[in-house]
Design a protein around this motif. Structure first.
Motif, PDB file in Angstrom:
ATOM      1  N   LEU A  28      43.240  43.299  39.677  1.00 47.69           N
ATOM      2  CA  LEU A  28      43.530  42.262  40.660  1.00 47.69           C
ATOM      3  C   LEU A  28      42.920  42.592  42.017  1.00 47.69           C
ATOM      4  CD1 LEU A  28      47.244  41.388  39.785  1.00 47.69           C
ATOM      5  CD2 LEU A  28      45.173  40.113  39.188  1.00 47.69           C
ATOM      6  N   LEU A  29      42.964  43.860  42.407  1.00 43.09           N
ATOM      7  CA  LEU A  29      42.384  44.221  43.701  1.00 43.09           C
ATOM      8  C   LEU A  29      40.869  44.104  43.673  1.00 43.09           C
ATOM      9  CD1 LEU A  29      42.932  45.049  46.549  1.00 43.09           C
ATOM     10  CD2 LEU A  29      42.956  47.447  45.822  1.00 43.09           C
ATOM     11  N   ARG A  30      40.249  44.480  42.565  1.00 45.93           N
ATOM     12  CA  ARG A  30      38.804  44.287  42.441  1.00 45.93           C
ATOM     13  C   ARG A  30      38.443  42.817  42.547  1.00 45.93           C
ATOM     14  NH1 ARG A  30      36.423  46.551  37.202  1.00 45.93           N
ATOM     15  NH2 ARG A  30      34.590  45.574  38.152  1.00 45.93           N
ATOM     16  N   HIS A  31      39.277  41.959  41.960  1.00 51.01           N
ATOM     17  CA  HIS A  31      39.037  40.522  42.039  1.00 51.01           C
ATOM     18  C   HIS A  31      39.118  40.037  43.481  1.00 51.01           C
ATOM     19  CE1 HIS A  31      39.232  36.247  41.175  1.00 51.01           C
ATOM     20  NE2 HIS A  31      40.394  36.182  41.803  1.00 51.01           N
ATOM     21  N   CYS A  35      34.618  43.528  44.185  1.00 54.24           N
ATOM     22  CA  CYS A  35      33.927  44.817  44.237  1.00 54.24           C
ATOM     23  C   CYS A  35      33.981  45.521  42.890  1.00 54.24           C
ATOM     24  CB  CYS A  35      34.545  45.693  45.312  1.00 54.24           C
ATOM     25  SG  CYS A  35      36.182  46.367  44.862  1.00 54.24           S
ATOM     26  N   PRO A  36      33.080  46.490  42.662  1.00 59.15           N
ATOM     27  CA  PRO A  36      33.135  47.281  41.435  1.00 59.15           C
ATOM     28  C   PRO A  36      34.257  48.306  41.509  1.00 59.15           C
ATOM     29  CG  PRO A  36      31.374  48.081  42.839  1.00 59.15           C
ATOM     30  CD  PRO A  36      31.923  46.840  43.504  1.00 59.15           C
ATOM     31  N   ALA A  37      34.597  48.872  40.360  1.00 57.89           N
ATOM     32  CA  ALA A  37      35.659  49.874  40.314  1.00 57.89           C
ATOM     33  C   ALA A  37      35.337  51.080  41.177  1.00 57.89           C
ATOM     34  CB  ALA A  37      35.892  50.307  38.868  1.00 57.89           C
ATOM     35  N   LEU A  59      48.935  37.536  44.022  1.00 56.79           N
ATOM     36  CA  LEU A  59      48.525  37.764  42.638  1.00 56.79           C
ATOM     37  C   LEU A  59      49.418  38.794  41.958  1.00 56.79           C
ATOM     38  CD1 LEU A  59      44.632  37.774  42.973  1.00 56.79           C
ATOM     39  CD2 LEU A  59      46.061  35.998  41.948  1.00 56.79           C
ATOM     40  N   VAL A  60      49.782  39.835  42.663  1.00 59.50           N
ATOM     41  CA  VAL A  60      50.651  40.861  42.092  1.00 59.50           C
ATOM     42  C   VAL A  60      52.011  40.280  41.738  1.00 59.50           C
ATOM     43  CG1 VAL A  60      51.931  42.985  42.606  1.00 59.50           C
ATOM     44  CG2 VAL A  60      49.494  42.821  43.159  1.00 59.50           C
ATOM     45  N   GLU A  61      52.550  39.450  42.613  1.00 62.64           N
ATOM     46  CA  GLU A  61      53.854  38.849  42.338  1.00 62.64           C
ATOM     47  C   GLU A  61      53.781  37.905  41.136  1.00 62.64           C
ATOM     48  OE1 GLU A  61      56.373  40.042  43.475  1.00 62.64           O
ATOM     49  OE2 GLU A  61      55.841  40.964  45.372  1.00 62.64           O
ATOM     50  N   ARG A  62      52.674  37.178  41.012  1.00 61.89           N
ATOM     51  CA  ARG A  62      52.515  36.297  39.857  1.00 61.89           C
ATOM     52  C   ARG A  62      52.374  37.103  38.573  1.00 61.89           C
ATOM     53  NH1 ARG A  62      47.751  32.262  41.420  1.00 61.89           N
ATOM     54  NH2 ARG A  62      48.126  31.556  39.273  1.00 61.89           N
ATOM     55  N   ARG A  63      51.652  38.218  38.648  1.00 56.26           N
ATOM     56  CA  ARG A  63      51.536  39.076  37.461  1.00 56.26           C
ATOM     57  C   ARG A  63      52.890  39.673  37.115  1.00 56.26           C
ATOM     58  NH1 ARG A  63      50.517  39.598  32.592  1.00 56.26           N
ATOM     59  NH2 ARG A  63      50.113  41.708  31.839  1.00 56.26           N
TER      60      ARG A  63
END
Length: 279
Positions: A28-31, A35-37, A59-63
């Motif tokens: 999610l953070l990459r999204h 950015c790449p890993a 996004l984290v809360e939705r996940r």
């Protein structure tokens, strides 16, 4: 006055890992950062801006509430290709790549094969087969107009030549015949409690469940496929972990030959197929 600092990458991931697993947090953070890993590893001190932090938290809360990562980021890899996915389509899974492998094993050295992908969904199979089989003439059908729009977008995005047809299995294909038919149809029993768990809660139920034993669509495809196969053509269907024997029986009853089940990476009989010989 207290100033609230925005977190850096390390801090954002630490916050997220208290709510979701680490792998999902990094995806999610990459999204969000696009950015790449390697950036997450190489620059953990890089600070998020307000918009990035707000989007990541949402996004984290939705996940954490159960939404699939694939829907949150809008894509999923399949057979090395990045596909757009939306809640209108089933999320492509690695098990289904076995259908591509079987197609390549049977038709990889036969240019120009006529191929049909039944219930294409995101277009995962159709796109992969169009790109992997030289000169293949690939047709993909789905009963959902919304799913076809996603599949068409994926084909255009990846440069795959695929013909798309709105059809409930074979209903709009009268007279058409193919050398290869592949299908990943619904095969979960309608009463299976797993439909109310995990990612399945968010995926289209019409792409998952099929009758009281999960066999209704598999049976229909096995029965109707001979009318759309050329002599010597093959049908391969993905099915549930405990359905291989039943599917072999369905193909036997329909008159197929050379019937066999094939195991996925976990050693489970995941795909069963057979050859249609003209009578």
């Amino acid at each position: 006055m207290t100033i609230s600092l925005l977190p850096d990458i390390a801090g954002a991931l630490e916050w997220a890992r208290k709510r979701i697993n680490a792998v999902d947090a990094r995806l999610l953070l990459r999204h969000v950062l696009q950015c790449p890993a390697s950036r997450l590893v190489g620059f953990p001190e890089s600070r998020l801006d307000p918009a990035q932090w707000s989007e990541f938290r949402a996004l984290v809360e939705r996940r954490a509430a159960g939404e699939p990562v694939a829907y949150l980021v809008g894509e999923r890899a399949f057979y090395g290709y990045d596909l757009v996915v939306t809640p209108a389509v089933l999320i492509p899974r690695p098990d289904t790549e076995l259908l591509v492998e079987l197609a390549l094993a049977h038709f990889g050295d036969k240019p120009g094969a006529r191929v049909l992908d039944l219930g294409t969904g995101s277009g995962a199979l159709a796109v992969a087969l169009a790109l992997e089989l030289p000169g293949a003439e690939v047709t993909a059908v789905d009963r959902s107009r919304e799913a076809l729009l996603v599949a068409m977008a994926n084909a255009a995005r990846l440069g795959a030549s695929v013909s798309f047809v709105l059809s409930d299995w074979f209903s709009a294909l009268e007279g058409d015949r193919f050398q290869l038919i592949v299908a990943n149809p619904p095969y979960i029993a309608a009463s299976d409690p797993h439909l109310e768990q995990g990612d399945l809660r968010f995926e289209p139920q019409t792409a998952l469940a099929s009758g009281p034993e999960g066999l209704d669509d598999l049976a229909q495809i096995a029965t109707e496929a001979p009318h759309h196969l050329e002599a010597g053509g093959w049908l391969f269907m993905e099915h549930g972990y405990d359905q291989a024997s039943r599917v072999r029986s369905l193909l036997t009853d329909a008159g197929f030959a050379s019937i066999a089940s094939h195991r996925d990476l976990a050693g489970i009989e995941r795909v069963t197929g057979g050859q249609w010989l003209a009578r």
